[in-house]
Design an enzyme around this catalytic site. Structure first.
Site, PDB file in Angstrom:
ATOM      1  N   GLY A  12      -4.896 -11.469  -8.274  1.00 38.83           N
ATOM      2  CA  GLY A  12      -5.319 -10.419  -7.338  1.00 38.83           C
ATOM      3  C   GLY A  12      -4.564  -8.983  -7.249  1.00 38.83           C
ATOM      4  O   GLY A  12      -4.814  -8.122  -6.401  1.00 38.83           O
TER       5      GLY A  12
ATOM      6  N   ASP B 251     -12.340  -2.907  -1.073  1.00 35.16           N
ATOM      7  CA  ASP B 251     -12.054  -4.275  -1.692  1.00 35.16           C
ATOM      8  C   ASP B 251     -12.901  -4.759  -2.810  1.00 35.16           C
ATOM      9  O   ASP B 251     -12.306  -4.975  -4.089  1.00 35.16           O
ATOM     10  CB  ASP B 251     -11.741  -5.230  -0.739  1.00 35.16           C
TER      11      ASP B 251
ATOM     12  N   ALA C 141     -13.663 -13.072   2.064  1.00 30.43           N
ATOM     13  CA  ALA C 141     -13.468 -12.587   0.709  1.00 30.43           C
ATOM     14  C   ALA C 141     -14.407 -13.376  -0.198  1.00 30.43           C
ATOM     15  O   ALA C 141     -14.867 -12.472  -1.088  1.00 30.43           O
ATOM     16  CB  ALA C 141     -12.015 -13.072   0.268  1.00 30.43           C
TER      17      ALA C 141
ATOM     18  N   SER D  36       0.807  -1.266   0.052  1.00 28.37           N
ATOM     19  CA  SER D  36       0.055   0.189   0.000  1.00 28.37           C
ATOM     20  C   SER D  36       0.918   1.374  -0.083  1.00 28.37           C
ATOM     21  O   SER D  36       0.483   2.115  -0.690  1.00 28.37           O
ATOM     22  CB  SER D  36      -1.102  -0.095   1.299  1.00 28.37           C
TER      23      SER D  36
ATOM     24  N   GLY E 113     -14.798 -21.002  -2.179  1.00 29.98           N
ATOM     25  CA  GLY E 113     -14.517 -20.436  -1.013  1.00 29.98           C
ATOM     26  C   GLY E 113     -15.741 -20.103  -0.379  1.00 29.98           C
ATOM     27  O   GLY E 113     -16.658 -19.571  -1.082  1.00 29.98           O
TER      28      GLY E 113
ATOM     29  N   LYS F 186     -10.379  -5.683  10.064  1.00 31.76           N
ATOM     30  CA  LYS F 186     -11.505  -5.311   9.042  1.00 31.76           C
ATOM     31  C   LYS F 186     -13.044  -5.446   9.711  1.00 31.76           C
ATOM     32  O   LYS F 186     -13.748  -4.618   9.139  1.00 31.76           O
ATOM     33  CB  LYS F 186     -11.498  -5.843   7.742  1.00 31.76           C
TER      34      LYS F 186
ATOM     35  N   LEU G  19      -7.845 -14.402  -6.338  1.00 28.46           N
ATOM     36  CA  LEU G  19      -7.456 -13.280  -5.363  1.00 28.46           C
ATOM     37  C   LEU G  19      -6.200 -13.239  -5.044  1.00 28.46           C
ATOM     38  O   LEU G  19      -5.707 -12.162  -4.415  1.00 28.46           O
ATOM     39  CB  LEU G  19      -8.578 -13.210  -4.209  1.00 28.46           C
TER      40      LEU G  19
END
Ligand code: ATR
Length: 291
Positions: free
Chosen positions: A251, A108, A136, A23, A132, A72, A228
């Site tokens: 991703g 996201d 996410a 980031s 999954g 988060k 991802l």
């Protein structure tokens, strides 16, 4: 190095761990290319210190923060306001300064959407298979429902978890579009080519030879595979999709665009595709990826 002076604004990332984050590359490049007096730094924050971190950042007049694992969802308790989309997703990854506190957003999912758009990968009208049922995958399922997928199958090792996530997303979306399935039941999927989105940690470095479904028959039905994961840059899942002529995306662009959208929220600007490409190059260089 830009000059830091009395007018420098601070943004940053809170999480644990934070030392491998890309980031700062995204945001410091953006600030530099825009000539903006802003620096972005990582902050390692323990679980038990999350409240103090948010209050401290606000007291220090910080413009904005990104939030990563494991904070988060717990961070939501400490915000002045949470955006509707972030609430629906159940995760906040961006805090935007307001007069009396921070407002939480999720960039996201919009980041993944913008990444897929940049690769001309459509969701509308598609049969989507999500692998999954973690946080996410849940966000991806909601995105597919909202973006008009024709049908979405959520495949997971634990059927119970897939069922719970599908029920939640269907409820939020107000329409039963997500069908849960055990991952080993993939042969029961409709006989039609699909967009497959890999949202588990299977195949992540260092377990680069792992893949959630290894049967080649599955990949014959995948016209596009999105993973991802970006480390490795080409996962086993992507290699299998490519082996049967499918298009792939990893991703890294999702990471890029979630950062760009956060930066756009903080600074009320729009970042061009040309600048996005420049940052992508820089991220690849950082990860030592050629091309
Ligand atoms: P995140 O919030 O980042 O999505 P998570 O909540 O830990 O992460 O979810 C991880 C996902 O990867 C889950 O769907 C998990 O399957 P289970 O719900 O059955 O645990 C899946 N996953 C992780 N390791 C796996 C493995 N070795 N085989 C199959 N699925 C796996």
């Amino acid at each position: 190095m830009r000059e830091i002076n009395g007018k420098t604004q601070i943004c940053g990332l809170i999480g644990k761990p934070v030392e491998h984050t890309l980031s700062p590359v995204i945001h410091n490049y953006l600030a530099k290319s825009e000539g903006r007096n802003l620096v972005y730094v990582p902050f390692l924050v323990e679980d038990v210190k999350i409240k103090e971190a948010v209050e401290g950042a606000f007291a220090l007049n910080m413009l904005g923060l990104n939030v990563t694992v494991p904070h988060k969802s717990s961070i939501m308790l400490h915000l002045k306001e949470v955006d509707k989309l972030a609430k629906d997703i159940g995760a906040v990854n961006t805090l935007v300064r307001m007069e009396e506190g921070y407002k939480g957003y999720n960039t996201d999912m919009p980041g993944l959407l913008r990444a897929m758009q940049s690769e001309n990968i459509a969701i509308k009208g598609e049969l989507v298979v999500i692998l999954g049922a973690g946080g996410a995958a849940r966000a991806v399922a909601l995105m597919c429902a909202r973006e008009g997928a024709e049908a979405v199958y959520l495949l997971n090792r634990s059927l119970e978890k897939a069922k719970a996530v599908a029920a939640e997303v269907n409820y939020i979306h107000g329409q039963s579009i997500i069908t849960p399935m055990k991952v080993t039941d993939y042969k029961k999927l409709p006989q039609r080519k699909c967009l497959a989105i890999q949202a588990t940690s299977v195949g992540l470095h260092p377990n680069v030879d792992d893949v959630i479904i290894s049967d080649e028959d599955f990949y014959k039905k995948v016209h596009t595979g999105v993973d991802l994961i970006y480390n490795p840059y080409t996962t086993k899942f992507m290699k299998l999709v490519q082996g049967f002529g499918g298009q792939t995306m990893n991703g890294l662009k999702m990471l890029l665009y979630q950062g760009i959208i956060a930066y756009e929220l903080w600074n009320k600007v729009t970042i061009s595709e040309a600048v996005a490409q420049e940052i992508l190059m820089k991220m690849k260089k950082e990860l030592k990826i050629d091309g």
